[in-house]
Design a protein around this motif. Sequence first.
Motif, mmCIF file in Angstrom:
data_model
loop_
_atom_site.group_PDB
_atom_site.id
_atom_site.type_symbol
_atom_site.label_atom_id
_atom_site.label_comp_id
_atom_site.label_asym_id
_atom_site.label_seq_id
_atom_site.Cartn_x
_atom_site.Cartn_y
_atom_site.Cartn_z
ATOM 1 N N GLY A 147 0.844 -1.182 0.000
ATOM 2 C CA GLY A 147 0.000 0.000 0.000
ATOM 3 C C GLY A 147 0.878 1.231 0.000
ATOM 4 O O GLY A 147 2.056 1.175 -0.377
ATOM 5 N N ALA A 148 0.320 2.349 0.432
ATOM 6 C CA ALA A 148 1.086 3.589 0.560
ATOM 7 C C ALA A 148 0.475 4.411 1.681
ATOM 8 O O ALA A 148 -0.743 4.533 1.769
ATOM 9 N N ASN A 149 1.322 4.952 2.537
ATOM 10 C CA ASN A 149 0.832 5.879 3.554
ATOM 11 C C ASN A 149 0.564 7.252 2.966
ATOM 12 O O ASN A 149 -0.354 7.955 3.387
ATOM 13 N N ALA A 150 1.386 7.625 1.994
ATOM 14 C CA ALA A 150 1.205 8.917 1.328
ATOM 15 C C ALA A 150 1.937 8.886 -0.008
ATOM 16 O O ALA A 150 2.904 8.136 -0.184
ATOM 17 N N ILE A 151 1.460 9.712 -0.938
ATOM 18 C CA ILE A 151 2.129 9.887 -2.227
ATOM 19 C C ILE A 151 2.314 11.383 -2.437
ATOM 20 O O ILE A 151 1.340 12.148 -2.416
ATOM 21 N N ALA A 152 3.565 11.808 -2.602
ATOM 22 C CA ALA A 152 3.865 13.227 -2.804
ATOM 23 C C ALA A 152 3.699 13.564 -4.280
ATOM 24 O O ALA A 152 4.402 13.017 -5.135
ATOM 25 N N ALA A 153 2.777 14.473 -4.580
ATOM 26 C CA ALA A 153 2.486 14.806 -5.973
ATOM 27 C C ALA A 153 3.647 15.527 -6.641
ATOM 28 O O ALA A 153 3.902 15.339 -7.834
ATOM 29 N N ASP A 154 4.381 16.353 -5.892
ATOM 30 C CA ASP A 154 5.421 17.167 -6.533
ATOM 31 C C ASP A 154 6.633 16.351 -6.959
ATOM 32 O O ASP A 154 7.251 16.618 -7.989
ATOM 33 N N THR A 155 6.991 15.318 -6.194
ATOM 34 C CA THR A 155 8.186 14.533 -6.516
ATOM 35 C C THR A 155 7.867 13.134 -7.027
ATOM 36 O O THR A 155 8.772 12.410 -7.434
ATOM 37 N N GLY A 156 6.591 12.743 -6.987
ATOM 38 C CA GLY A 156 6.250 11.385 -7.393
ATOM 39 C C GLY A 156 6.852 10.352 -6.463
ATOM 40 O O GLY A 156 7.334 9.306 -6.900
ATOM 41 N N SER A 157 6.827 10.637 -5.166
ATOM 42 C CA SER A 157 7.425 9.744 -4.169
ATOM 43 C C SER A 157 6.337 9.039 -3.370
ATOM 44 O O SER A 157 5.372 9.668 -2.932
ATOM 45 N N ILE A 158 6.539 7.738 -3.176
ATOM 46 C CA ILE A 158 5.601 6.919 -2.417
ATOM 47 C C ILE A 158 6.201 6.661 -1.040
ATOM 48 O O ILE A 158 7.328 6.167 -0.931
ATOM 49 N N PHE A 159 5.454 6.995 0.003
ATOM 50 C CA PHE A 159 5.920 6.804 1.375
ATOM 51 C C PHE A 159 5.214 5.606 1.994
ATOM 52 O O PHE A 159 3.987 5.492 1.933
ATOM 53 N N VAL A 160 6.008 4.722 2.597
ATOM 54 C CA VAL A 160 5.447 3.625 3.389
ATOM 55 C C VAL A 160 6.204 3.565 4.710
ATOM 56 O O VAL A 160 7.424 3.713 4.748
ATOM 57 N N THR A 161 5.462 3.385 5.784
ATOM 58 C CA THR A 161 6.087 3.322 7.106
ATOM 59 C C THR A 161 5.646 2.058 7.817
ATOM 60 O O THR A 161 4.531 1.571 7.607
ATOM 61 N N GLU A 162 6.523 1.519 8.648
ATOM 62 C CA GLU A 162 6.263 0.225 9.285
ATOM 63 C C GLU A 162 7.202 0.043 10.463
ATOM 64 O O GLU A 162 8.143 0.820 10.669
ATOM 65 N N ASN A 163 6.956 -1.023 11.222
ATOM 66 C CA ASN A 163 7.826 -1.365 12.342
ATOM 67 C C ASN A 163 8.483 -2.733 12.185
ATOM 68 O O ASN A 163 9.225 -3.161 13.067
ATOM 69 N N GLU A 164 8.224 -3.434 11.076
ATOM 70 C CA GLU A 164 8.744 -4.793 10.914
ATOM 71 C C GLU A 164 9.834 -4.908 9.851
ATOM 72 O O GLU A 164 10.681 -5.787 9.926
ATOM 73 N N GLY A 165 9.803 -4.092 8.819
ATOM 74 C CA GLY A 165 10.782 -4.185 7.743
ATOM 75 C C GLY A 165 10.322 -4.999 6.556
ATOM 76 O O GLY A 165 11.019 -5.093 5.541
#
Length: 720
Positions: A199-217
Amino acid sequence: MGKQTYKIVKSKVTEGLKDMESRKGRFRAFDAIRPAMLKMVPNYPELSNRLRQIKEYSMDHLDEVIAKAQRSLEEKGCKVYLADTAEDAQNYIASLIPKEGLVVKSKSNAGKEINISHYLEDRGVTVVETDLGDRINQLAKCEASHSLAPAIHLSIEKITQLFSEEEGIQLECTPEALVVSARKGLRDFLVKADVGISGANAIAADTGSIFVTENEGNIRAVSMMPKVHIVIAGVEKIVSTLEDAMQVVRAAAVYGVGQDIGTYVSVISGVSESLDPDLDEDTHGQGPKEVHIVLLKNGRQEAIEAGFQESLYCINCGSCLNFCPVYAEVGSKYGYKYLGGRGLVFAAFHGDLEKTEENGLSLCIGCQKCQTACPVQMATPNMLWKLRQDAVAQKGVGWKKNLIFSMLSKPQTLPVVNKLATTFGKLALKESDKGMTSRLTLNSFGLPQERVIPRFSGKSFTEIAKPKPLAKPVKKVGFYPGCVVNYTETDLGEALLHVLAENNVEVKLANEDVCCGIPSIVSGDLDHAKTMALKNIAAYSSLEMDALVFVCPSCAVAFKEEYPKLFAEDSPELQKKVRNLALKVKDINEFLSQDIRLKPPEHRVAETVTYHDPCHLARSMGVKKEPREIIQKIPGVNYVEMQDADMCCGFGGSFSLSFYELSQRINEGKLKDVADTQATTLATSCPGCMVHFRDGIAQHAMKQKVSHVVQILSRAYGRR
């Protein structure tokens, strides 16, 4: 809600209440997450407001941010697919996976939304969940019970059995052994996988970057090991800038688990471009050659058009669930696709109001804990009230509620009913130490035989009330008693008159009034609510007064917040009258603390007192310190603060009639907190809470007295 729908909901509630093992798991998680979150949030005082602004802007400019994100992602070598429906997304994703291929998948709420795992498995694809909780559920063949801790409903013994069967040896029943087993089992799948799905926690429109965050790796491995990476995300995950995306990631950690940041934060900005020349290009672990972004529309535009845009601000942190009293007791039986109230809104904007009703539309108690725990301050209860209005518009409110609301809207009816109940009530009711209990089992009316209800007063408060005449009052106030005070808790009304007279405040009562309308409003029946509101507006607008005081915060919220909403599209004259009346609304604690100089009480009240915050008073009106300050001014009182004093007591008005067993289970948690204080008196500022606590105290053979703050203060002024 029809009879059949009610049976479905009641059955789910009963099933949820019986599952004590799942409940233990939920409360283990709550005990860890709640204090950590409450400790962490104050470190970021501007985070919530900033995040709400970010999400508001993105949703207000949705087409613009989608187009910008698509351009940026494609410039980075990603392939973007806009899916109008779940079926479109499923078909596109399936087209990217080899026949009988192997997929490793990380946690993805959007993936669950479109049921992607089951869809692919039905087509011969092997799907392996890599999130530990999701993997456990996959082996157990059950659904997630929490957005961040999906397997909290399973015991460690059950999990040990599942992993032992998977590995073919008996494992030690410890968390450490299970984690080692899970990692070992997943390693081969990650190395051999054809495709990784996240999935994705957030997608930055200006840079086309997909952010995913987790605690397991595991998400990092899923996005890096296979040669094809597919990201599934709702379009609401797009935000304008890289900095905005970081705010989302920060909030997910702070509000979701009480951390300042997730253990792992991955930022994916395109396909891998730096393959190691010493390795074969087919070697796994060098990053994906293909990155596909599947952006789900899937009813979201319809949600915006229907007035549910706010539901798309959600960042899926799960904080609302951690504080919801209904979810705490029934777990995954409350919600659809997405758990809790937000899941019910999701079902509705996919055009299935029936599904919304069957999965718990009537279960929201309206305590607003979800809203105060939410990083974007999402007003989920208000959205559910709106859905109830839609349901009533389609099917009506039901004959029982229609009858009750009709009675509540007529000034002449309730006094007659009260007299009849007093005269003939003993045929159906019998006296108990704490009040009355039913001789008959009337479960459909929320009156099992063991339930303790207050005694009817014979004469209403407005019939017996005699406000003291004052020559030179410091203030003049109107007093709206409300139904409970008028017909059962008349002593509370008398205590208020006494306290205000002691403080040289003149009290004026309306010649007649009706129910405030809150029961109708939360049931979605605005027609009856407007009828009640108009009568009260006429009755109290005619009084010459400095303030209109209340001992019931739900009634106060009706006058202060709900009446202006009910008549927001009516004539300017009526709107002005409603606004002027709303401006005069004061809870009695608020009035005594802020509007006058409170006369110091002289009589000792030798009690150990603890205080319960009513939901409407604490969260809608923001009144928390005032009642505590009043209690602590009373000579002889030993005040003890209880843990989680502002958690809901479980009453919720008609909620406790429709779902008495659930309301009692919620109340049990509060009673434990009360008992832990060793208080002899439980104080609160809501007649409804008082009624519910007295019932719970009687059921559990406890000894505490239950009093309104005003009643204790009246005793300190010499009234007995």
